[in-house]
Scaffold this motif. Structure first.
Motif, PDB file in Angstrom:
ATOM      1  N   ALA A 112      -4.394  12.245  -0.104  1.00  0.00           N
ATOM      2  CA  ALA A 112      -5.551  11.592   0.514  1.00  0.00           C
ATOM      3  C   ALA A 112      -6.105  10.496  -0.389  1.00  0.00           C
ATOM      4  O   ALA A 112      -6.424   9.404   0.079  1.00  0.00           O
ATOM      5  CB  ALA A 112      -6.628  12.627   0.824  1.00  0.00           C
ATOM      6  N   VAL A 113      -6.180  10.771  -1.682  1.00  0.00           N
ATOM      7  CA  VAL A 113      -6.670   9.769  -2.637  1.00  0.00           C
ATOM      8  C   VAL A 113      -5.718   8.580  -2.688  1.00  0.00           C
ATOM      9  O   VAL A 113      -6.144   7.426  -2.669  1.00  0.00           O
ATOM     10  CB  VAL A 113      -6.851  10.400  -4.040  1.00  0.00           C
ATOM     11  CG1 VAL A 113      -7.082   9.348  -5.108  1.00  0.00           C
ATOM     12  CG2 VAL A 113      -8.000  11.390  -4.025  1.00  0.00           C
ATOM     13  N   ALA A 114      -4.424   8.841  -2.747  1.00  0.00           N
ATOM     14  CA  ALA A 114      -3.428   7.769  -2.854  1.00  0.00           C
ATOM     15  C   ALA A 114      -3.486   6.829  -1.658  1.00  0.00           C
ATOM     16  O   ALA A 114      -3.293   5.610  -1.812  1.00  0.00           O
ATOM     17  CB  ALA A 114      -2.023   8.358  -2.984  1.00  0.00           C
ATOM     18  N   CYS A 115      -3.766   7.349  -0.492  1.00  0.00           N
ATOM     19  CA  CYS A 115      -3.752   6.528   0.725  1.00  0.00           C
ATOM     20  C   CYS A 115      -4.878   5.505   0.784  1.00  0.00           C
ATOM     21  O   CYS A 115      -4.940   4.700   1.710  1.00  0.00           O
ATOM     22  CB  CYS A 115      -3.772   7.415   1.956  1.00  0.00           C
ATOM     23  SG  CYS A 115      -2.170   8.208   2.219  1.00  0.00           S
ATOM     24  N   GLN A 116      -5.746   5.492  -0.213  1.00  0.00           N
ATOM     25  CA  GLN A 116      -6.791   4.471  -0.271  1.00  0.00           C
ATOM     26  C   GLN A 116      -6.217   3.106  -0.651  1.00  0.00           C
ATOM     27  O   GLN A 116      -6.872   2.086  -0.469  1.00  0.00           O
ATOM     28  CB  GLN A 116      -7.871   4.867  -1.277  1.00  0.00           C
ATOM     29  CG  GLN A 116      -8.627   6.102  -0.879  1.00  0.00           C
ATOM     30  CD  GLN A 116      -9.641   6.503  -1.918  1.00  0.00           C
ATOM     31  OE1 GLN A 116     -10.389   5.673  -2.419  1.00  0.00           O
ATOM     32  NE2 GLN A 116      -9.671   7.780  -2.248  1.00  0.00           N
ATOM     33  N   ILE A 117      -5.006   3.105  -1.206  1.00  0.00           N
ATOM     34  CA  ILE A 117      -4.345   1.877  -1.649  1.00  0.00           C
ATOM     35  C   ILE A 117      -2.972   1.809  -0.980  1.00  0.00           C
ATOM     36  O   ILE A 117      -2.253   2.803  -0.957  1.00  0.00           O
ATOM     37  CB  ILE A 117      -4.150   1.874  -3.186  1.00  0.00           C
ATOM     38  CG1 ILE A 117      -5.499   1.890  -3.906  1.00  0.00           C
ATOM     39  CG2 ILE A 117      -3.327   0.680  -3.625  1.00  0.00           C
ATOM     40  CD1 ILE A 117      -5.382   2.023  -5.408  1.00  0.00           C
ATOM     41  N   VAL A 122       1.784   3.819  -6.693  1.00  0.00           N
ATOM     42  CA  VAL A 122       0.392   4.238  -6.824  1.00  0.00           C
ATOM     43  C   VAL A 122       0.344   5.568  -7.577  1.00  0.00           C
ATOM     44  O   VAL A 122       1.017   6.531  -7.205  1.00  0.00           O
ATOM     45  CB  VAL A 122      -0.283   4.399  -5.445  1.00  0.00           C
ATOM     46  CG1 VAL A 122      -1.686   4.958  -5.592  1.00  0.00           C
ATOM     47  CG2 VAL A 122      -0.298   3.072  -4.710  1.00  0.00           C
ATOM     48  N   LEU A 123      -0.487   5.603  -8.617  1.00  0.00           N
ATOM     49  CA  LEU A 123      -0.748   6.842  -9.343  1.00  0.00           C
ATOM     50  C   LEU A 123      -2.076   7.396  -8.847  1.00  0.00           C
ATOM     51  O   LEU A 123      -3.123   6.765  -9.019  1.00  0.00           O
ATOM     52  CB  LEU A 123      -0.830   6.595 -10.852  1.00  0.00           C
ATOM     53  CG  LEU A 123      -1.257   7.791 -11.705  1.00  0.00           C
ATOM     54  CD1 LEU A 123      -0.252   8.936 -11.601  1.00  0.00           C
ATOM     55  CD2 LEU A 123      -1.458   7.367 -13.155  1.00  0.00           C
ATOM     56  N   ALA A 136       0.120  12.565  -9.259  1.00  0.00           N
ATOM     57  CA  ALA A 136       1.410  12.353  -8.601  1.00  0.00           C
ATOM     58  C   ALA A 136       1.540  10.856  -8.334  1.00  0.00           C
ATOM     59  O   ALA A 136       0.540  10.145  -8.217  1.00  0.00           O
ATOM     60  CB  ALA A 136       1.520  13.136  -7.298  1.00  0.00           C
ATOM     61  N   TRP A 137       2.783  10.415  -8.255  1.00  0.00           N
ATOM     62  CA  TRP A 137       3.091   9.019  -7.943  1.00  0.00           C
ATOM     63  C   TRP A 137       3.460   8.902  -6.471  1.00  0.00           C
ATOM     64  O   TRP A 137       4.137   9.777  -5.923  1.00  0.00           O
ATOM     65  CB  TRP A 137       4.269   8.530  -8.787  1.00  0.00           C
ATOM     66  CG  TRP A 137       3.914   8.316 -10.222  1.00  0.00           C
ATOM     67  CD1 TRP A 137       4.125   9.176 -11.264  1.00  0.00           C
ATOM     68  CD2 TRP A 137       3.308   7.157 -10.786  1.00  0.00           C
ATOM     69  NE1 TRP A 137       3.679   8.625 -12.434  1.00  0.00           N
ATOM     70  CE2 TRP A 137       3.166   7.378 -12.176  1.00  0.00           C
ATOM     71  CE3 TRP A 137       2.850   5.944 -10.250  1.00  0.00           C
ATOM     72  CZ2 TRP A 137       2.614   6.438 -13.031  1.00  0.00           C
ATOM     73  CZ3 TRP A 137       2.294   5.012 -11.106  1.00  0.00           C
ATOM     74  CH2 TRP A 137       2.174   5.258 -12.481  1.00  0.00           C
ATOM     75  N   PHE A 138       3.041   7.805  -5.846  1.00  0.00           N
ATOM     76  CA  PHE A 138       3.281   7.573  -4.424  1.00  0.00           C
ATOM     77  C   PHE A 138       3.745   6.143  -4.176  1.00  0.00           C
ATOM     78  O   PHE A 138       3.354   5.225  -4.889  1.00  0.00           O
ATOM     79  CB  PHE A 138       1.991   7.793  -3.617  1.00  0.00           C
ATOM     80  CG  PHE A 138       1.470   9.190  -3.664  1.00  0.00           C
ATOM     81  CD1 PHE A 138       1.789  10.093  -2.671  1.00  0.00           C
ATOM     82  CD2 PHE A 138       0.664   9.614  -4.713  1.00  0.00           C
ATOM     83  CE1 PHE A 138       1.310  11.390  -2.708  1.00  0.00           C
ATOM     84  CE2 PHE A 138       0.183  10.905  -4.763  1.00  0.00           C
ATOM     85  CZ  PHE A 138       0.507  11.802  -3.761  1.00  0.00           C
ATOM     86  N   ASP A 139       4.531   5.973  -3.150  1.00  0.00           N
ATOM     87  CA  ASP A 139       4.797   4.669  -2.551  1.00  0.00           C
ATOM     88  C   ASP A 139       4.048   4.715  -1.236  1.00  0.00           C
ATOM     89  O   ASP A 139       4.573   5.170  -0.215  1.00  0.00           O
ATOM     90  CB  ASP A 139       6.298   4.447  -2.339  1.00  0.00           C
ATOM     91  CG  ASP A 139       6.612   3.145  -1.625  1.00  0.00           C
ATOM     92  OD1 ASP A 139       5.678   2.506  -1.098  1.00  0.00           O
ATOM     93  OD2 ASP A 139       7.801   2.780  -1.569  1.00  0.00           O
ATOM     94  N   THR A 140       2.788   4.291  -1.271  1.00  0.00           N
ATOM     95  CA  THR A 140       1.968   4.406  -0.070  1.00  0.00           C
ATOM     96  C   THR A 140       2.356   3.369   0.981  1.00  0.00           C
ATOM     97  O   THR A 140       2.093   3.567   2.171  1.00  0.00           O
ATOM     98  CB  THR A 140       0.471   4.294  -0.402  1.00  0.00           C
ATOM     99  OG1 THR A 140       0.235   3.073  -1.110  1.00  0.00           O
ATOM    100  CG2 THR A 140       0.018   5.477  -1.248  1.00  0.00           C
ATOM    101  N   ALA A 141       2.987   2.286   0.561  1.00  0.00           N
ATOM    102  CA  ALA A 141       3.439   1.284   1.531  1.00  0.00           C
ATOM    103  C   ALA A 141       4.528   1.871   2.432  1.00  0.00           C
ATOM    104  O   ALA A 141       4.615   1.545   3.612  1.00  0.00           O
ATOM    105  CB  ALA A 141       3.950   0.038   0.811  1.00  0.00           C
ATOM    106  N   VAL A 171      -5.628   5.239  -8.701  1.00  0.00           N
ATOM    107  CA  VAL A 171      -6.789   5.617  -7.909  1.00  0.00           C
ATOM    108  C   VAL A 171      -7.121   7.084  -8.177  1.00  0.00           C
ATOM    109  O   VAL A 171      -6.235   7.902  -8.399  1.00  0.00           O
ATOM    110  CB  VAL A 171      -6.530   5.354  -6.396  1.00  0.00           C
ATOM    111  CG1 VAL A 171      -5.408   6.217  -5.868  1.00  0.00           C
ATOM    112  CG2 VAL A 171      -7.786   5.512  -5.578  1.00  0.00           C
ATOM    113  N   GLY A 172      -8.406   7.389  -8.171  1.00  0.00           N
ATOM    114  CA  GLY A 172      -8.855   8.765  -8.375  1.00  0.00           C
ATOM    115  C   GLY A 172      -9.896   8.842  -9.470  1.00  0.00           C
ATOM    116  O   GLY A 172     -10.037   7.924 -10.286  1.00  0.00           O
TER     117      GLY A 172
END
Length: 183
Positions: A112-117, A122-123, A136-141, A171-172
């Protein structure tokens, strides 16, 4: 039973010291967000009741309850969300859901936090206390997670393979710490 998002939806997050509630009903979203500390358990049901009154609905009208499943403060998660972990949580969430077979949907807090960017690297990192962070690391795109959920010292967080520091966005609440993550 499947969630019915055409009906009112209640969202609950007690993973931090804040009591965060949202009720989406008839095209409007009603919010309650307050620093509650250790008073979440005494505030959660009255505040949910107040949102119901404001929206003119009852628990029977809900099409789903969405809750923050962690990581986060253990007691906070028990109080507000995790219907599997503890009787205290059952008293709150299952007490609203079980009588009406309302679907419960757990959302990982870091997701949920990652999806802000929206970015390919995204960390998402939150304070785990005692000098550590959940991350955790994300590729939100592309809507995917790049690493497992982890806990550790912020300074020891490494980039996922194939990325450079200039590509990383963070983010976070861990980024407000004295020993914030380096990205």
């Amino acid at each position: 039973m499947q969630a019915d998002f055409s009906r009112p939806t209640l969202a609950i997050d007690t993973s931090t010291g804040y009591l965060s509630l949202a009720l989406h009903s008839d095209g409007q979203t009603l919010l309650h967000h307050v620093e509650a500390g250790n008073r979440q358990s005494e505030q959660i049901l009255p505040q949910i009741g107040a949102l119901f009154v404001q929206a003119g609905i009852s628990a029977a009208d809900l099409g789903a309850i969405v809750y923050a499943q962690g990581p986060g403060a253990f007691t906070g998660l028990r109080i507000g969300a995790d219907p599997i972990a503890a009787p205290a949580a059952r008293r709150h969430v299952d007490g609203l859901a079980a009588p009406f077979a309302t679907p419960l949907i757990g959302v990982p807090c870091l997701d949920a936090v990652a999806c802000q960017i929206s970015a390919p690297c995204v960390l998402a990192a939150t304070d785990a206390r005692m000098g550590e962070v959940f991350y955790a690391w994300f590729d939100t795109a592309a809507l995917r997670r790049l690493s497992d959920y982890q806990v550790g010292k912020a300074a020891e967080i490494a980039l996922p393979p194939g990325f450079v520091a200039t590509e990383a966005k963070g983010v976070g609440n861990a980024f407000a710490l004295a020993d914030a993550p380096p990205f």
